[in-house]
Scaffold this motif. Structure first.
Motif, PDB file in Angstrom:
ATOM      1  N   GLN A   1       0.832  -1.210   0.000  1.00 38.57           N
ATOM      2  CA  GLN A   1       0.000   0.000   0.000  1.00 38.57           C
ATOM      3  C   GLN A   1       0.866   1.260   0.000  1.00 38.57           C
ATOM      4  N   ASN A   2       1.974   1.214   0.733  1.00 39.41           N
ATOM      5  CA  ASN A   2       2.876   2.367   0.818  1.00 39.41           C
ATOM      6  C   ASN A   2       3.924   2.393  -0.289  1.00 39.41           C
ATOM      7  N   LYS A   3       3.852   1.396  -1.180  1.00 43.31           N
ATOM      8  CA  LYS A   3       4.738   1.279  -2.351  1.00 43.31           C
ATOM      9  C   LYS A   3       6.216   1.138  -1.973  1.00 43.31           C
ATOM     10  N   VAL A   4       6.463   0.497  -0.829  1.00 46.01           N
ATOM     11  CA  VAL A   4       7.831   0.210  -0.418  1.00 46.01           C
ATOM     12  C   VAL A   4       8.070  -1.300  -0.326  1.00 46.01           C
ATOM     13  N   TYR A   5       7.132  -2.068  -0.823  1.00 45.47           N
ATOM     14  CA  TYR A   5       7.229  -3.527  -0.781  1.00 45.47           C
ATOM     15  C   TYR A   5       8.389  -4.015  -1.645  1.00 45.47           C
ATOM     16  N   GLY A   6       9.093  -5.016  -1.137  1.00 46.07           N
ATOM     17  CA  GLY A   6      10.155  -5.636  -1.918  1.00 46.07           C
ATOM     18  C   GLY A   6      11.500  -4.963  -1.815  1.00 46.07           C
ATOM     19  N   ILE A   7      11.610  -3.971  -0.950  1.00 44.89           N
ATOM     20  CA  ILE A   7      12.888  -3.278  -0.767  1.00 44.89           C
ATOM     21  C   ILE A   7      13.554  -3.862   0.482  1.00 44.89           C
ATOM     22  N   CYS A   8      14.771  -4.363   0.315  1.00 43.00           N
ATOM     23  CA  CYS A   8      15.498  -4.979   1.419  1.00 43.00           C
ATOM     24  C   CYS A   8      15.752  -3.942   2.511  1.00 43.00           C
ATOM     25  N   ARG A   9      15.428  -4.305   3.745  1.00 36.09           N
ATOM     26  CA  ARG A   9      15.599  -3.361   4.859  1.00 36.09           C
ATOM     27  C   ARG A   9      17.061  -3.191   5.261  1.00 36.09           C
ATOM     28  N   VAL A  10      17.940  -4.043   4.754  1.00 38.79           N
ATOM     29  CA  VAL A  10      19.372  -3.920   5.065  1.00 38.79           C
ATOM     30  C   VAL A  10      20.110  -3.194   3.949  1.00 38.79           C
ATOM     31  N   THR A  11      19.927  -3.661   2.714  1.00 35.28           N
ATOM     32  CA  THR A  11      20.701  -3.107   1.594  1.00 35.28           C
ATOM     33  C   THR A  11      19.998  -1.956   0.890  1.00 35.28           C
ATOM     34  N   GLY A  12      18.663  -1.861   1.038  1.00 36.93           N
ATOM     35  CA  GLY A  12      17.906  -0.831   0.342  1.00 36.93           C
ATOM     36  C   GLY A  12      17.653  -1.152  -1.122  1.00 36.93           C
ATOM     37  N   GLU A  13      18.102  -2.327  -1.568  1.00 33.35           N
ATOM     38  CA  GLU A  13      17.907  -2.731  -2.954  1.00 33.35           C
ATOM     39  C   GLU A  13      16.657  -3.600  -3.068  1.00 33.35           C
TER      40      GLU A  13
ATOM     41  N   ILE B   1       8.083 -16.702  -3.455  1.00 30.96           N
ATOM     42  CA  ILE B   1       8.198 -17.856  -2.558  1.00 30.96           C
ATOM     43  C   ILE B   1       7.945 -17.455  -1.108  1.00 30.96           C
ATOM     44  N   VAL B   2       8.545 -16.341  -0.689  1.00 30.51           N
ATOM     45  CA  VAL B   2       8.411 -15.838   0.693  1.00 30.51           C
ATOM     46  C   VAL B   2       7.916 -14.392   0.599  1.00 30.51           C
ATOM     47  N   PRO B   3       6.620 -14.202   0.339  1.00 26.48           N
ATOM     48  CA  PRO B   3       6.125 -12.857   0.044  1.00 26.48           C
ATOM     49  C   PRO B   3       6.186 -11.863   1.199  1.00 26.48           C
ATOM     50  N   HIS B   4       6.403 -12.334   2.412  1.00 25.33           N
ATOM     51  CA  HIS B   4       6.479 -11.409   3.551  1.00 25.33           C
ATOM     52  C   HIS B   4       7.916 -11.057   3.928  1.00 25.33           C
ATOM     53  N   THR B   5       8.900 -11.532   3.152  1.00 23.63           N
ATOM     54  CA  THR B   5      10.288 -11.266   3.502  1.00 23.63           C
ATOM     55  C   THR B   5      10.627  -9.781   3.400  1.00 23.63           C
ATOM     56  N   THR B   6      11.565  -9.374   4.220  1.00 21.41           N
ATOM     57  CA  THR B   6      12.052  -7.985   4.164  1.00 21.41           C
ATOM     58  C   THR B   6      13.557  -7.961   3.907  1.00 21.41           C
ATOM     59  N   LEU B   7      14.110  -9.146   3.619  1.00 18.41           N
ATOM     60  CA  LEU B   7      15.549  -9.249   3.373  1.00 18.41           C
ATOM     61  C   LEU B   7      15.825  -9.909   2.029  1.00 18.41           C
ATOM     62  N   SER B   8      16.805  -9.380   1.332  1.00 19.27           N
ATOM     63  CA  SER B   8      17.262 -10.037   0.111  1.00 19.27           C
ATOM     64  C   SER B   8      18.061 -11.274   0.516  1.00 19.27           C
ATOM     65  N   ILE B   9      18.295 -12.165  -0.440  1.00 14.55           N
ATOM     66  CA  ILE B   9      19.106 -13.354  -0.157  1.00 14.55           C
ATOM     67  C   ILE B   9      20.480 -12.935   0.356  1.00 14.55           C
ATOM     68  N   HIS B  10      21.075 -11.937  -0.290  1.00 16.62           N
ATOM     69  CA  HIS B  10      22.416 -11.467   0.102  1.00 16.62           C
ATOM     70  C   HIS B  10      22.410 -10.998   1.562  1.00 16.62           C
ATOM     71  N   ALA B  11      21.433 -10.201   1.938  1.00 13.39           N
ATOM     72  CA  ALA B  11      21.371  -9.684   3.301  1.00 13.39           C
ATOM     73  C   ALA B  11      21.117 -10.815   4.294  1.00 13.39           C
ATOM     74  N   LYS B  12      20.268 -11.758   3.929  1.00 12.81           N
ATOM     75  CA  LYS B  12      19.959 -12.880   4.841  1.00 12.81           C
ATOM     76  C   LYS B  12      21.186 -13.756   5.052  1.00 12.81           C
ATOM     77  N   GLN B  13      21.953 -13.992   4.003  1.00 10.22           N
ATOM     78  CA  GLN B  13      23.150 -14.833   4.118  1.00 10.22           C
ATOM     79  C   GLN B  13      24.232 -14.161   4.952  1.00 10.22           C
ATOM     80  N   ASN B  14      24.253 -12.861   4.995  1.00 10.98           N
ATOM     81  CA  ASN B  14      25.286 -12.127   5.734  1.00 10.98           C
ATOM     82  C   ASN B  14      24.870 -11.748   7.143  1.00 10.98           C
ATOM     83  N   ARG B  15      23.775 -12.294   7.607  1.00 13.38           N
ATOM     84  CA  ARG B  15      23.313 -11.987   8.979  1.00 13.38           C
ATOM     85  C   ARG B  15      24.095 -12.736  10.006  1.00 13.38           C
TER      86      ARG B  15
END
Length: 122
Positions: free
Chosen positions: A87-99, A108-122
């Motif tokens: 609704q706020n048009k910010v869906y799909g933007i990684c909360r860590v990388t901003g990409e 596959i995981v529609p509620h995710t807030t992390l990209s694969i790269h960000a999740k792997q580096n946690r």
């Protein structure tokens, strides 16, 4: 000429993700109701109360139902939050990388807030 990188998903793409989330949300709510109904049935069942006193299985089953229901409630909250991001048009933007998170991951995981790269580096 270099293509400009996309900073957000288009309204059409957001509509696609919303449909996916709506379907998952409906299923999650249905599953939660099933768990709640099972807990109520177990609580009101004389057989369940007596058997639980004898061997503890009633308590274990009840704890498992509570755990599953709690997990469904968390999933529902995550999906509802994802709808707010759409609704706020910010869906799909990684909360860590901003990409942008890949569309494949979001399907596959529609509620995710992390990209694969960000999740792997946690």
């Amino acid at each position: 000429m270099q293509a400009q990188s996309q900073t957000r998903y288009s309204d059409e793409e957001l509509a696609e993700f919303k449909a996916i989330i709506d379907a998952k949300l409906a299923e999650a709510r249905k599953q939660l109701q099933f768990y709640l109904d099972q807990m109520t049935e177990q609580t009101n069942s004389e057989d369940g109360k007596l058997r639980g006193l004898d061997d503890g299985t009633g308590t274990m089953a009840n704890e498992e139902l509570h755990r599953l229901a709690s997990r469904q409630q968390q999933l529902i909250q995550h999906l509802e939050n994802a709808l707010l991001r759409i609704q706020n048009k910010v869906y799909g933007i990684c909360r860590v990388t901003g990409e942008l998170i890949s569309a494949e991951r979001l399907r596959i995981v529609p509620h995710t807030t992390l990209s694969i790269h960000a999740k792997q580096n946690r």
